[in-house]
Design an enzyme around this catalytic site. Structure first.
Site, PDB file in Angstrom:
ATOM      1  N   LYS A 193       0.867  -1.180   0.000  1.00 43.30           N
ATOM      2  CA  LYS A 193       0.000   0.000   0.000  1.00 43.30           C
ATOM      3  C   LYS A 193       0.902   1.227   0.000  1.00 43.30           C
ATOM      4  O   LYS A 193       1.693   1.411   0.925  1.00 43.30           O
ATOM      5  CB  LYS A 193      -0.883   0.021   1.250  1.00 43.30           C
ATOM      6  N   ARG A 202      -4.609  -6.515 -11.057  1.00 44.69           N
ATOM      7  CA  ARG A 202      -5.613  -7.152 -10.192  1.00 44.69           C
ATOM      8  C   ARG A 202      -6.922  -6.372 -10.313  1.00 44.69           C
ATOM      9  O   ARG A 202      -6.923  -5.140 -10.254  1.00 44.69           O
ATOM     10  CB  ARG A 202      -5.140  -7.118  -8.738  1.00 44.69           C
ATOM     11  N   THR A 260     -11.676 -11.904  -6.158  1.00 45.98           N
ATOM     12  CA  THR A 260     -13.053 -11.917  -5.668  1.00 45.98           C
ATOM     13  C   THR A 260     -13.359 -13.267  -5.022  1.00 45.98           C
ATOM     14  O   THR A 260     -12.771 -14.282  -5.389  1.00 45.98           O
ATOM     15  CB  THR A 260     -14.070 -11.652  -6.802  1.00 45.98           C
ATOM     16  N   ASP A 311      -1.283  -2.193  -4.070  1.00 42.79           N
ATOM     17  CA  ASP A 311      -2.703  -2.187  -3.719  1.00 42.79           C
ATOM     18  C   ASP A 311      -3.310  -0.845  -4.130  1.00 42.79           C
ATOM     19  O   ASP A 311      -2.598   0.148  -4.254  1.00 42.79           O
ATOM     20  CB  ASP A 311      -2.880  -2.347  -2.203  1.00 42.79           C
TER      21      ASP A 311
HETATM   22  C1  LIG Z   1      -6.706 -10.768  -3.195  1.00 38.07           C
HETATM   23  C2  LIG Z   1      -7.502  -9.530  -2.915  1.00 38.07           C
HETATM   24  C3  LIG Z   1      -6.882  -8.292  -3.004  1.00 38.07           C
HETATM   25  C4  LIG Z   1      -7.624  -7.131  -2.799  1.00 38.07           C
HETATM   26  N1  LIG Z   1      -7.012  -5.907  -2.969  1.00 38.07           N
HETATM   27  C5  LIG Z   1      -7.758  -4.780  -2.858  1.00 38.07           C
HETATM   28  C6  LIG Z   1      -7.206  -3.501  -3.150  1.00 38.07           C
HETATM   29  O1  LIG Z   1      -6.019  -3.344  -3.490  1.00 38.07           O
HETATM   30  N2  LIG Z   1      -8.022  -2.420  -3.040  1.00 38.07           N
HETATM   31  C7  LIG Z   1      -9.341  -2.515  -2.666  1.00 38.07           C
HETATM   32  O2  LIG Z   1     -10.046  -1.501  -2.619  1.00 38.07           O
HETATM   33  N3  LIG Z   1      -9.869  -3.724  -2.367  1.00 38.07           N
HETATM   34  C8  LIG Z   1      -9.128  -4.839  -2.463  1.00 38.07           C
HETATM   35  N4  LIG Z   1      -9.707  -6.062  -2.180  1.00 38.07           N
HETATM   36  C9  LIG Z   1     -11.055  -6.108  -1.545  1.00 38.07           C
HETATM   37  C10 LIG Z   1     -12.161  -6.106  -2.561  1.00 38.07           C
HETATM   38  O3  LIG Z   1     -12.239  -4.847  -3.193  1.00 38.07           O
HETATM   39  C11 LIG Z   1     -13.507  -6.404  -1.880  1.00 38.07           C
HETATM   40  O4  LIG Z   1     -13.801  -5.438  -0.926  1.00 38.07           O
HETATM   41  C12 LIG Z   1     -13.564  -7.763  -1.208  1.00 38.07           C
HETATM   42  O5  LIG Z   1     -12.825  -8.727  -1.899  1.00 38.07           O
HETATM   43  C13 LIG Z   1     -15.000  -8.260  -1.139  1.00 38.07           C
HETATM   44  O6  LIG Z   1     -15.524  -8.385  -2.449  1.00 38.07           O
HETATM   45  P1  LIG Z   1     -15.858  -9.787  -3.139  1.00 38.07           P
HETATM   46  O7  LIG Z   1     -15.570  -9.622  -4.595  1.00 38.07           O
HETATM   47  O8  LIG Z   1     -15.135 -10.870  -2.478  1.00 38.07           O
HETATM   48  O9  LIG Z   1     -17.419  -9.913  -3.030  1.00 38.07           O
HETATM   49  P2  LIG Z   1     -18.506  -9.552  -1.906  1.00 38.07           P
HETATM   50  O10 LIG Z   1     -19.486  -8.667  -2.602  1.00 38.07           O
HETATM   51  O11 LIG Z   1     -17.926  -9.111  -0.611  1.00 38.07           O
HETATM   52  O12 LIG Z   1     -19.141 -10.968  -1.673  1.00 38.07           O
HETATM   53  C14 LIG Z   1     -19.838 -11.601  -2.709  1.00 38.07           C
HETATM   54  C15 LIG Z   1     -20.079 -13.038  -2.340  1.00 38.07           C
HETATM   55  O13 LIG Z   1     -18.825 -13.699  -2.142  1.00 38.07           O
HETATM   56  C16 LIG Z   1     -18.978 -14.679  -1.117  1.00 38.07           C
HETATM   57  N5  LIG Z   1     -18.124 -14.329   0.026  1.00 38.07           N
HETATM   58  C17 LIG Z   1     -17.590 -13.125   0.299  1.00 38.07           C
HETATM   59  N6  LIG Z   1     -16.895 -13.171   1.458  1.00 38.07           N
HETATM   60  C18 LIG Z   1     -17.021 -14.409   1.920  1.00 38.07           C
HETATM   61  C19 LIG Z   1     -16.562 -15.089   3.093  1.00 38.07           C
HETATM   62  N7  LIG Z   1     -15.854 -14.445   4.035  1.00 38.07           N
HETATM   63  N8  LIG Z   1     -16.868 -16.389   3.227  1.00 38.07           N
HETATM   64  C20 LIG Z   1     -17.603 -17.030   2.312  1.00 38.07           C
HETATM   65  N9  LIG Z   1     -18.093 -16.441   1.201  1.00 38.07           N
HETATM   66  C21 LIG Z   1     -17.804 -15.167   1.005  1.00 38.07           C
HETATM   67  C22 LIG Z   1     -20.413 -14.643  -0.702  1.00 38.07           C
HETATM   68  O14 LIG Z   1     -21.148 -15.562  -1.476  1.00 38.07           O
HETATM   69  C23 LIG Z   1     -20.834 -13.231  -1.057  1.00 38.07           C
HETATM   70  O15 LIG Z   1     -22.217 -13.082  -1.247  1.00 38.07           O
HETATM   71  C24 LIG Z   1      -8.991  -7.225  -2.435  1.00 38.07           C
HETATM   72  C25 LIG Z   1      -9.607  -8.474  -2.353  1.00 38.07           C
HETATM   73  C26 LIG Z   1      -8.892  -9.613  -2.602  1.00 38.07           C
HETATM   74  C27 LIG Z   1      -9.599 -10.922  -2.559  1.00 38.07           C
END
Ligand SMILES: Cc1cc2nc3c(=O)[nH]c(=O)nc-3n(C[C@H](O)[C@H](O)[C@H](O)COP(=O)(O)OP(=O)(O)OC[C@H]3O[C@@H](n4cnc5c(N)ncnc54)[C@H](O)[C@@H]3O)c2cc1C
Length: 308
Positions: A100, A184, A226, A134
């Site tokens: 970051k 990413r 995701t 990030d």
């Molecule tokens: C590897 C990685 C790097 C990232 N880097 C950044 C970054 O640099 N900047 C930034 O702003 N954000 C970053 N993020 C965070 C990202 O932006 C989201 O806030 C976060 O990943 C949640 O979004 P989601 O796509 O998983 O879906 P969400 O909308 O949170 O979840 C959708 C569905 O996924 C499943 N799910 C989600 N969480 C869980 C759980 N804990 N257990 C079981 N099922 C679950 C469920 O079915 C849920 O309904 C990163 C995420 C990842 C995975």
């Protein structure tokens, strides 16, 4: 906002709760589910376990929003030590680092952040691995993409992150889908105004899919971050449609989140990278994970009241 989420986020700023979480023996297990530990050794141990299970990793030394040069330097030193260990332990082909820019001085001085990120990239090159920057809140997007451009002049493998919720991201994804470009794609984790970002979850999902197409249609190396089961399915389908072979893109998920799915995808021949956070500043990160998912919150609250 969901009241439980508001409560948990309020707890994130509360010192008494922080001490309780840090010292309660059972909550340590919950912390350990999402955070590898506080030290380089802990990070390396978690890396070895995941690599042995066929996964790749990206390691994040926790801490952000530094307005103190000494703290920024501490972060750089932590990355240098980690990269040295990854090389020494033969992990560099499966383990990279995520940085970051706010943790290495971006809010103080952009030049300092570029210099510090350059030192980390140089160490990563020595170790034989890569760095991904990030992405943080939208006020930093231009600065971060500018620093990424600078870094790529020397280290073309430097990776960046795009957040599907920002209105600008489709254009950024199209522009950055060039040969060798490691990008990413995530939904986006910050609370942003509707003037710059989609706010409705369904709109964010649609925007994510548009960006998946833009990245897969280009010549870069997309990294799809995701946990969303529907998006994971769409990514697989679109990758096949674009004639992408596994290994010409990857999935990314967070440490402790959907671990079975991480292994299932890897078992099916996909490249899966797990984002491992570690370091002393784990509390804010943990609270954000709790706030994201009611099931996590329940697990966490149970651990706090449990006597064992
Ligand atoms: C590897 C990685 C790097 C990232 N880097 C950044 C970054 O640099 N900047 C930034 O702003 N954000 C970053 N993020 C965070 C990202 O932006 C989201 O806030 C976060 O990943 C949640 O979004 P989601 O796509 O998983 O879906 P969400 O909308 O949170 O979840 C959708 C569905 O996924 C499943 N799910 C989600 N969480 C869980 C759980 N804990 N257990 C079981 N099922 C679950 C469920 O079915 C849920 O309904 C990163 C995420 C990842 C995975």
């Amino acid at each position: 906002m969901n009241p439980l989420r508001t409560l948990i986020l309020a707890a994130a700023g509360n010192d008494t709760i922080r001490r309780l979480v840090a010292t309660a023996p059972v909550s340590r297990d919950v912390v350990r589910r999402f955070v590898a530990g506080e030290t380089t050794e802990d990070a390396v141990t978690a890396t070895k376990d995941l690599v042995a299970a066929g996964l790749s990793v990206t390691l994040d030394y926790l801490g952000e929003d530094t307005t103190d040069r000494a703290q920024a330097e501490k972060t750089v030193q932590a990355y240098l030590e980690l990269l040295d260990r990854l090389r020494a332990d033969g992990l560099a082909d499966r383990a990279e680092v995520s940085v970051k820019l706010s943790a290495v001085g971006q809010a103080l001085d952009e030049r300092l952040a570029l210099d510090n990120a350059s030192r980390i990239c140089a160490a990563a090159e020595q170790a034989g691995t890569t760095v991904t920057l990030d992405m943080e809140d939208h006020t930093t997007t231009d600065s971060t993409l500018g620093i990424l451009r600078e870094l790529r002049r020397t280290w073309p493998w430097a990776g960046g992150v795009l957040q599907a919720y920002l209105h600008r991201t489709f254009d950024d994804a199209t522009a950055l889908a060039t040969e060798g470009s490691r990008i990413r794609l995530c939904k986006g984790a910050y609370k942003e105004p509707d003037t710059v970002a989609h706010v409705a979850p369904h709109e964010v999902d649609l925007a994510y899919v548009r960006c998946v197409n833009a990245l897969l249609a280009g010549d870069g190396y997309p990294m799809f971050a995701t946990h969303d089961p529907r998006l994971v399915e769409v990514i697989g389908e679109r990758a096949r449609w674009y004639g992408r072979k596994p290994g010409s893109y990857e999935y990314q998920m967070l440490y402790g989140v959907r671990p079975e799915e991480q292994r299932r995808l890897a078992g099916a021949g996909e490249t899966v990278r797990v984002y491992i956070p570690y370091g002393e500043e784990w509390y804010g990160y943990l609270m954000r994970r709790m706030a994201e998912k009611p099931a996590n919150t329940a697990l966490f609250l149970r651990s706090l009241v449990s006597k064992s």
